[in-house]
Enzyme design. Structure first.
Site, PDB file in Angstrom:
ATOM      1  N   ASP A   1       0.834  -1.211   0.000  1.00 55.53           N
ATOM      2  CA  ASP A   1       0.000   0.000   0.000  1.00 55.53           C
ATOM      3  C   ASP A   1       0.861   1.249   0.000  1.00 55.53           C
ATOM      4  OD1 ASP A   1      -2.735  -0.406  -0.104  1.00 55.53           O
ATOM      5  OD2 ASP A   1      -2.943  -0.750   2.049  1.00 55.53           O
TER       6      ASP A   1
ATOM      7  N   LYS B   1      -0.372  -0.454  -4.276  1.00 61.86           N
ATOM      8  CA  LYS B   1      -1.823  -0.219  -4.285  1.00 61.86           C
ATOM      9  C   LYS B   1      -2.105   1.222  -3.872  1.00 61.86           C
ATOM     10  CE  LYS B   1      -4.805  -2.194  -1.208  1.00 61.86           C
ATOM     11  NZ  LYS B   1      -5.379  -1.050  -0.464  1.00 61.86           N
TER      12      LYS B   1
ATOM     13  N   GLU C   1     -13.793  -2.452  -1.579  1.00 65.51           N
ATOM     14  CA  GLU C   1     -13.973  -2.565  -0.127  1.00 65.51           C
ATOM     15  C   GLU C   1     -15.360  -2.090   0.288  1.00 65.51           C
ATOM     16  OE1 GLU C   1     -10.781  -1.109   2.329  1.00 65.51           O
ATOM     17  OE2 GLU C   1     -11.970  -1.336   4.169  1.00 65.51           O
TER      18      GLU C   1
HETATM   19  O1  KIV Z   1      -4.812  -2.020   4.235  1.00 70.33           O
HETATM   20  C1  KIV Z   1      -5.299  -3.123   3.936  1.00 70.33           C
HETATM   21  O2  KIV Z   1      -5.027  -4.157   4.560  1.00 70.33           O
HETATM   22  C2  KIV Z   1      -6.197  -3.146   2.776  1.00 70.33           C
HETATM   23  C3  KIV Z   1      -7.031  -4.353   2.584  1.00 70.33           C
HETATM   24  C4  KIV Z   1      -7.979  -4.533   3.678  1.00 70.33           C
HETATM   25  C5  KIV Z   1      -7.666  -4.368   1.256  1.00 70.33           C
HETATM   26  O3  KIV Z   1      -6.262  -2.203   2.059  1.00 70.33           O
END
Ligand code: KIV
Length: 256
Positions: free
Chosen positions: A80, A109, A175
């Site tokens: 992320d 992501k 989500e």
């Molecule tokens: O931060 C995270 O773990 C996520 C998932 C829940 C999709 O974005």
């Protein structure tokens, strides 16, 4: 790129299994069963007790990702990009390159649709694979409420999914969105959707590992706890404390 293509190829064939994880030991176990392992910025709330993922820094993501990397042999690893690290294409490119260089992950992501269209395009043009994230967006949504109840909101999320596809993402996390909306999006785009609180109609599923094993005490409608690890830990530590107090541990066997 081979791993990315394999994920896309699964659409309409076999479900994509995915989990969020934050450490090497966990990654090394779940790697046997997962197609995608995400180092999610959910670690802010799950591990650090932050009120929101906005407090998660790039350095935190990089350190946890370095740990996770050591546990992965086969799954696709996604990291992320935390809040305020992709406010414009230049900033996003600099930080995504840093994440990839330091963690050797396969993709990043980003949360959002239209607002990040140019940013996503820039990353992909620079050969950085991107996973999208629509629906509930923890980095920008102030309240925890599932999406897709109002037509205007549904239309916007559908449009955003088409834009992300056009920008070149290899998959999109959906989500907490209403079931029929998840179905429509999944049927209308060519890249896989990965759901969390988004019904069985997505091409894959993701959960946070700590939620799945019942380590996180929080209860969410979209989580199924497949174990109660809090109980197991309690039992183990209770036994340990009893044995230490009764001078049963360490025994001769555990001594030099
Ligand atoms: O931060 C995270 O773990 C996520 C998932 C829940 C999709 O974005």
């Amino acid at each position: 790129m081979r791993k990315i293509k394999k994920i896309i190829f699964k659409k309409n064939k076999t479900k994509i299994v995915s989990l969020s994880a934050y450490s090497k030991n966990v990654a090394s176990i779940i790697d046997n069963y997962c197609d995608i392992i995400l180092v999610g910025d959910s670690l802010g709330s799950v591990l650090y007790g932050y009120k929101s993922t906005r407090q998660v820094s790039l350095d935190m993501m990089i350190e946890h990702s370095k740990s996770v990397r050591m546990g992965i042999k086969k799954a696709l690893m996604v990291v992320d990009m935390p809040y305020n690290t992709y406010r414009n294409p230049k900033e996003a490119l600099k930080n995504a390159k840093k994440i990839i260089l330091k963690t050797k992950c396969d993709a990043v992501k980003l949360e959002g649709g239209k607002k990040i269209y140019q940013i996503v395009k820039t990353l992909i043009k620079n050969k950085i694979p991107v996973m999208g994230h629509l629906g509930l967006l923890p980095q920008s949504d102030k309240t925890f409420k599932y999406k897709g109840t109002k037509k205007i909101e549904r239309d916007r999320i559908i449009k955003d999914s088409q834009l992300l596809e056009k920008a070149g993402v290899f998959s999109i996390v959906l989500e907490c969105i209403e079931t029929s909306l998840a179905k429509i999006i999944t049927q209308n785009i060519k890249v896989p959707t990965i759901g969390i609180g988004a019904s069985k109609y997505c091409d894959g599923q993701i959960l946070v590992f700590d939620d799945l094993i019942g380590l996180n005490p929080m209860n969410y409608k979209f989580v199924k706890k497949y174990a109660n690890i809090r109980n197991e830990i309690s039992k183990a530590v209770l036994n340990y404390s009893k044995e230490v107090r009764k001078i049963k541990f360490p025994s001769k066997k555990n001594s030099y």
